[in-house]
Design a protein around this motif. Structure first.
Motif, PDB file in Angstrom:
ATOM      1  N   ALA A  76     128.485  10.042  10.362  1.00  0.00           N
ATOM      2  CA  ALA A  76     128.313   9.899   9.240  1.00  0.00           C
ATOM      3  C   ALA A  76     126.870  10.737   8.781  1.00  0.00           C
ATOM      4  CB  ALA A  76     128.544   8.782   8.783  1.00  0.00           C
ATOM      5  N   CYS A  77     126.740  11.843   7.279  1.00  0.00           N
ATOM      6  CA  CYS A  77     125.707  12.228   7.058  1.00  0.00           C
ATOM      7  C   CYS A  77     125.490  12.281   5.240  1.00  0.00           C
ATOM      8  CB  CYS A  77     125.475  13.978   7.328  1.00  0.00           C
ATOM      9  SG  CYS A  77     125.572  14.177   9.746  1.00  0.00           S
ATOM     10  N   PHE A  78     124.459  11.769   4.591  1.00  0.00           N
ATOM     11  CA  PHE A  78     124.623  11.680   3.121  1.00  0.00           C
ATOM     12  C   PHE A  78     123.386  12.935   3.019  1.00  0.00           C
ATOM     13  CE2 PHE A  78     125.330   7.858   6.089  1.00  0.00           C
ATOM     14  CZ  PHE A  78     126.382   7.350   4.258  1.00  0.00           C
ATOM     15  N   SER A  79     123.682  13.337   1.871  1.00  0.00           N
ATOM     16  CA  SER A  79     122.797  14.482   1.153  1.00  0.00           C
ATOM     17  C   SER A  79     122.302  13.551  -0.346  1.00  0.00           C
ATOM     18  CB  SER A  79     123.046  15.258   1.092  1.00  0.00           C
ATOM     19  OG  SER A  79     122.322  16.285   0.336  1.00  0.00           O
ATOM     20  N   ASP A  80     121.706  13.387  -0.864  1.00  0.00           N
ATOM     21  CA  ASP A  80     121.177  12.781  -1.659  1.00  0.00           C
ATOM     22  C   ASP A  80     119.498  13.724  -2.355  1.00  0.00           C
ATOM     23  OD1 ASP A  80     119.753  11.090  -0.771  1.00  0.00           O
ATOM     24  OD2 ASP A  80     120.623   9.445  -1.447  1.00  0.00           O
TER      25      ASP A  80
ATOM     26  N   GLU B 176     126.082  13.240  -0.916  1.00  0.00           N
ATOM     27  CA  GLU B 176     127.156  13.416  -0.759  1.00  0.00           C
ATOM     28  C   GLU B 176     127.583  12.572   0.487  1.00  0.00           C
ATOM     29  OE1 GLU B 176     130.301  16.730  -0.372  1.00  0.00           O
ATOM     30  OE2 GLU B 176     129.226  16.751  -2.072  1.00  0.00           O
ATOM     31  N   VAL B 177     128.951  12.195   1.359  1.00  0.00           N
ATOM     32  CA  VAL B 177     128.923  12.343   2.198  1.00  0.00           C
ATOM     33  C   VAL B 177     129.883  12.798   2.906  1.00  0.00           C
ATOM     34  CG1 VAL B 177     130.566  10.078   3.641  1.00  0.00           C
ATOM     35  CG2 VAL B 177     129.415   9.895   1.328  1.00  0.00           C
ATOM     36  N   GLU B 178     129.471  13.054   4.255  1.00  0.00           N
ATOM     37  CA  GLU B 178     130.155  14.332   5.009  1.00  0.00           C
ATOM     38  C   GLU B 178     130.318  12.721   6.585  1.00  0.00           C
ATOM     39  OE1 GLU B 178     128.460  16.692   7.951  1.00  0.00           O
ATOM     40  OE2 GLU B 178     128.955  18.027   5.663  1.00  0.00           O
ATOM     41  N   LEU B 179     131.708  13.237   7.028  1.00  0.00           N
ATOM     42  CA  LEU B 179     131.805  12.199   8.491  1.00  0.00           C
ATOM     43  C   LEU B 179     132.731  13.300   9.134  1.00  0.00           C
ATOM     44  CD1 LEU B 179     133.799   8.955   6.321  1.00  0.00           C
ATOM     45  CD2 LEU B 179     131.096   9.334   7.230  1.00  0.00           C
TER      46      LEU B 179
ATOM     47  N   ASP C 298     133.502  19.862  17.418  1.00  0.00           N
ATOM     48  CA  ASP C 298     134.135  18.593  16.473  1.00  0.00           C
ATOM     49  C   ASP C 298     134.328  18.862  15.172  1.00  0.00           C
ATOM     50  OD1 ASP C 298     131.600  17.869  17.648  1.00  0.00           O
ATOM     51  OD2 ASP C 298     130.150  17.765  16.749  1.00  0.00           O
ATOM     52  N   ASP C 299     135.473  17.589  14.766  1.00  0.00           N
ATOM     53  CA  ASP C 299     136.334  17.943  13.450  1.00  0.00           C
ATOM     54  C   ASP C 299     136.049  16.535  12.571  1.00  0.00           C
ATOM     55  OD1 ASP C 299     138.248  17.946  15.285  1.00  0.00           O
ATOM     56  OD2 ASP C 299     138.578  16.468  16.939  1.00  0.00           O
ATOM     57  N   PRO C 300     136.322  17.440  10.854  1.00  0.00           N
ATOM     58  CA  PRO C 300     136.197  16.951   9.842  1.00  0.00           C
ATOM     59  C   PRO C 300     136.588  16.017  10.125  1.00  0.00           C
ATOM     60  CG  PRO C 300     136.245  18.961   9.893  1.00  0.00           C
ATOM     61  CD  PRO C 300     136.597  18.871  11.125  1.00  0.00           C
ATOM     62  N   ILE C 301     136.185  14.936   9.222  1.00  0.00           N
ATOM     63  CA  ILE C 301     136.657  13.899   9.031  1.00  0.00           C
ATOM     64  C   ILE C 301     137.435  13.982   7.819  1.00  0.00           C
ATOM     65  CG2 ILE C 301     137.441  11.295   8.755  1.00  0.00           C
ATOM     66  CD1 ILE C 301     135.873  11.680  11.071  1.00  0.00           C
ATOM     67  N   ALA C 302     136.243  13.772   6.669  1.00  0.00           N
ATOM     68  CA  ALA C 302     136.737  13.946   4.912  1.00  0.00           C
ATOM     69  C   ALA C 302     134.727  14.319   4.629  1.00  0.00           C
ATOM     70  CB  ALA C 302     137.111  12.904   4.732  1.00  0.00           C
ATOM     71  N   SER C 303     134.911  14.857   3.163  1.00  0.00           N
ATOM     72  CA  SER C 303     133.466  15.113   3.004  1.00  0.00           C
ATOM     73  C   SER C 303     133.891  14.959   0.923  1.00  0.00           C
ATOM     74  CB  SER C 303     132.637  16.247   3.164  1.00  0.00           C
ATOM     75  OG  SER C 303     133.110  16.856   2.774  1.00  0.00           O
TER      76      SER C 303
END
Length: 128
Positions: free
Chosen positions: A49-53, A88-91, A99-104
């Protein structure tokens, strides 16, 4: 005159960045958007899980190749510090090869966020 100073103070206060800590949890749909399992052998996703703020970009992983939660549809990421009202949430599902993107999606911090293929909950927490 006091009303003008009060109004100016409130205006300046509204420009200050919001910052706080939240306990973040993620729930992922059982299958990918095209109906397949996350891993070829029918396994569950291995979450990064990645976050961008306003604080920058950061990810919750145990290390570069090991996911924070392995083979799980539900993951408690623990306490995460945010600056700003949105992130911004990037899963991502970490795999050996690709790697497979789940959602963002951009989410409001402090609320629940439906990313379509996953659901993220931000619950106020202590920063200590």
């Amino acid at each position: 005159m006091n009303r003008i100073f009060s109004l100016i103070f409130l205006l300046l206060l509204s420009q200050v960045s919001y910052s706080s800590c939240f306990d973040v949890s993620v729930s992922i749909n059982e299958n990918t958007p095209d109906g397949k399992t996350w891993d070829g052998n029918g396994g569950l996703p291995d979450l990064k899980a990645c976050f961008s703020d306003e604080w920058g970009y950061r990810c919750k992983v145990k290390n570069k190749t090991e996911p924070y939660c392995k083979d799980s549809l539900n993951c408690d990421l623990g306490v995460v510090y945010f600056i700003g009202a949105h992130t911004e949430v990037e899963l991502t599902d970490i795999d050996l090869n690709n790697d497979d993107p789940i959602a963002s999606k951009s989410c409001g911090v402090g609320a629940s966020c439906n990313l379509g293929n996953a659901f993220v909950v931000f619950e106020k927490a202590s920063c200590e």
